[in-house]
Design a protein around this motif. Structure first.
Motif, mmCIF file in Angstrom:
data_model
loop_
_atom_site.group_PDB
_atom_site.id
_atom_site.type_symbol
_atom_site.label_atom_id
_atom_site.label_comp_id
_atom_site.label_asym_id
_atom_site.label_seq_id
_atom_site.Cartn_x
_atom_site.Cartn_y
_atom_site.Cartn_z
ATOM 1 N N GLU A 134 -27.401 15.146 40.167
ATOM 2 C CA GLU A 134 -27.662 13.911 40.484
ATOM 3 C C GLU A 134 -26.685 13.086 39.474
ATOM 4 O O GLU A 134 -25.966 11.984 39.848
ATOM 5 C CB GLU A 134 -28.845 13.475 40.403
ATOM 6 C CG GLU A 134 -29.815 14.019 41.463
ATOM 7 C CD GLU A 134 -31.329 13.767 41.285
ATOM 8 O OE1 GLU A 134 -32.149 13.691 42.158
ATOM 9 O OE2 GLU A 134 -31.741 13.814 39.938
ATOM 10 N N VAL A 135 -26.502 13.664 38.319
ATOM 11 C CA VAL A 135 -25.671 12.865 37.342
ATOM 12 C C VAL A 135 -24.107 13.110 37.874
ATOM 13 O O VAL A 135 -23.253 12.300 37.585
ATOM 14 C CB VAL A 135 -25.871 13.494 35.801
ATOM 15 C CG1 VAL A 135 -24.851 12.503 34.854
ATOM 16 C CG2 VAL A 135 -27.172 13.051 35.593
ATOM 17 N N GLY A 136 -23.787 14.372 38.209
ATOM 18 C CA GLY A 136 -22.311 14.783 38.597
ATOM 19 C C GLY A 136 -21.746 14.513 37.396
ATOM 20 O O GLY A 136 -21.800 14.868 36.184
ATOM 21 N N ASP A 137 -20.311 14.125 37.760
ATOM 22 C CA ASP A 137 -19.283 14.074 36.596
ATOM 23 C C ASP A 137 -19.059 12.639 36.011
ATOM 24 O O ASP A 137 -18.169 12.469 35.480
ATOM 25 C CB ASP A 137 -17.914 14.598 37.109
ATOM 26 C CG ASP A 137 -17.411 13.479 38.510
ATOM 27 O OD1 ASP A 137 -18.051 12.641 38.599
ATOM 28 O OD2 ASP A 137 -16.431 14.048 38.962
ATOM 29 N N ARG A 138 -20.014 11.793 36.180
ATOM 30 C CA ARG A 138 -19.783 10.505 35.887
ATOM 31 C C ARG A 138 -19.579 10.177 34.054
ATOM 32 O O ARG A 138 -19.127 9.196 33.507
ATOM 33 C CB ARG A 138 -21.001 9.462 36.141
ATOM 34 C CG ARG A 138 -22.083 9.538 35.400
ATOM 35 C CD ARG A 138 -23.248 8.609 35.885
ATOM 36 N NE ARG A 138 -24.226 9.456 36.689
ATOM 37 C CZ ARG A 138 -25.180 8.738 36.962
ATOM 38 N NH1 ARG A 138 -25.668 7.621 36.535
ATOM 39 N NH2 ARG A 138 -26.101 9.568 37.992
ATOM 40 N N ASP B 71 -12.811 11.233 28.873
ATOM 41 C CA ASP B 71 -12.814 10.030 27.559
ATOM 42 C C ASP B 71 -13.859 9.147 28.005
ATOM 43 O O ASP B 71 -13.495 8.313 28.951
ATOM 44 C CB ASP B 71 -11.602 9.658 27.454
ATOM 45 C CG ASP B 71 -11.476 8.837 26.249
ATOM 46 O OD1 ASP B 71 -12.381 8.565 25.554
ATOM 47 O OD2 ASP B 71 -10.599 8.251 25.857
ATOM 48 N N VAL B 72 -15.118 9.111 27.255
ATOM 49 C CA VAL B 72 -15.814 7.998 27.707
ATOM 50 C C VAL B 72 -15.686 6.786 26.478
ATOM 51 O O VAL B 72 -16.444 5.834 26.763
ATOM 52 C CB VAL B 72 -17.347 8.383 27.498
ATOM 53 C CG1 VAL B 72 -17.644 9.499 28.865
ATOM 54 C CG2 VAL B 72 -17.719 9.060 26.057
ATOM 55 N N LEU B 73 -15.109 6.993 25.551
ATOM 56 C CA LEU B 73 -14.698 6.064 24.722
ATOM 57 C C LEU B 73 -13.875 4.903 24.859
ATOM 58 O O LEU B 73 -14.039 3.798 24.175
ATOM 59 C CB LEU B 73 -14.417 6.847 23.209
ATOM 60 C CG LEU B 73 -15.397 8.167 22.734
ATOM 61 C CD1 LEU B 73 -14.283 8.666 21.391
ATOM 62 C CD2 LEU B 73 -16.521 7.457 22.386
ATOM 63 N N ASP B 74 -12.928 5.126 25.711
ATOM 64 C CA ASP B 74 -12.024 3.819 26.003
ATOM 65 C C ASP B 74 -11.335 3.679 24.614
ATOM 66 O O ASP B 74 -10.981 4.334 23.734
ATOM 67 C CB ASP B 74 -12.636 2.938 26.906
ATOM 68 C CG ASP B 74 -12.947 3.577 28.187
ATOM 69 O OD1 ASP B 74 -12.367 4.219 28.689
ATOM 70 O OD2 ASP B 74 -14.161 3.087 28.758
ATOM 71 N N ASP B 75 -11.232 2.354 24.722
ATOM 72 C CA ASP B 75 -10.571 1.699 23.321
ATOM 73 C C ASP B 75 -11.302 1.309 22.504
ATOM 74 O O ASP B 75 -11.064 0.506 21.231
ATOM 75 C CB ASP B 75 -9.754 0.332 24.031
ATOM 76 C CG ASP B 75 -8.697 0.587 24.882
ATOM 77 O OD1 ASP B 75 -8.165 1.565 24.930
ATOM 78 O OD2 ASP B 75 -8.573 -0.460 25.758
ATOM 79 N N ASP B 76 -12.867 1.424 22.623
ATOM 80 C CA ASP B 76 -13.686 1.159 21.477
ATOM 81 C C ASP B 76 -14.732 2.221 21.247
ATOM 82 O O ASP B 76 -15.702 2.322 21.609
ATOM 83 C CB ASP B 76 -14.412 0.046 22.145
ATOM 84 C CG ASP B 76 -15.225 -0.524 21.228
ATOM 85 O OD1 ASP B 76 -15.301 -0.406 20.076
ATOM 86 O OD2 ASP B 76 -16.432 -1.334 21.580
ATOM 87 N N PRO B 77 -14.277 3.332 20.360
ATOM 88 C CA PRO B 77 -14.943 4.378 19.998
ATOM 89 C C PRO B 77 -16.425 4.147 19.231
ATOM 90 O O PRO B 77 -17.386 4.485 19.906
ATOM 91 C CB PRO B 77 -14.208 5.269 19.287
ATOM 92 C CG PRO B 77 -12.794 4.934 19.274
ATOM 93 C CD PRO B 77 -12.665 3.425 19.914
#
Length: 187
Positions: free
Chosen positions: A62-66, A70-76
């Motif tokens: 249900e979570v899949g690959d979301r 890179d989940v941090l983008d420009d603001d780690p």
């Protein structure tokens, strides 16, 4: 130490080091050979993005690959703070620890999932400190809790490829050194 207190301390240990990363060190290496400081923070942040969803009863499918990539983008730092806040709220939600959580190893009691997260946060706080060049001393009570939990599981986790072979340290070494050495890190 109570489970949620332990979880909160581990979040604080990791989070304090995220906030201490000098902007010029995000691409420095860590004791996790394949990960830079940024990669390590991305990994742990991703785990804490998963936590609220898994604690609500969702399956991995249900979570899949979301939360891949890179989940941090420009603001780690900000992304870590938001993920940590949501994860903490999810673990503290009444009844959150009463149901199983779906993991890659199958359903596990939520308390075990919390202990796995605590262990990961604690050891990766040390890894992050080393990569970021900041203080790597961890909360001794937290280290004791994590050592007690991981010691009987280390061989099976190592067999699953979660970390390298243990590093030899003297039996009289501080518990923190014995913990990280057991998990394949050189204190």
């Amino acid at each position: 130490m109570e489970l949620l207190d332990c979880f909160d301390r581990a979040l604080d240990e990791f989070g304090s080091r995220v906030h201490a990363v000098d902007p010029g060190r995000w691409h420095h290496g860590t004791p996790c050979a394949e990960w830079s400081v940024r990669d390590l923070v991305n990994h742990v942040t991703g785990e804490h993005l998963w936590a609220p969803v898994l604690l609500s009863g969702a399956t991995l499918e249900e979570v899949g690959d979301r939360f891949d990539g890179d989940v941090l983008d420009d603001d780690p730092v900000g992304t870590w703070d938001r993920a940590a806040h949501a994860s903490k709220e999810a673990f503290h939600r009444p009844g959150a620890l009463d149901r199983p959580v779906h993991t890659s190893g199958g359903p596990v009691p939520a308390g075990d999932y919390a202990r796995q997260m605590i262990s990961d946060l604690t050891v990766h706080a040390w890894d992050l400190a080393r990569g970021a060049g900041v203080d790597d001393r961890l909360d001794p009570e937290l280290v004791s809790e994590v050592h007690a939990y991981t010691a009987p599981r280390a061989a099976s986790w190592r067999g699953a490829g979660l970390f390298g072979p243990p590093v030899e340290v003297p039996r009289t070494a501080p518990l923190q050194d014995r913990l990280v050495a057991m998990l394949g890190r050189r204190p």
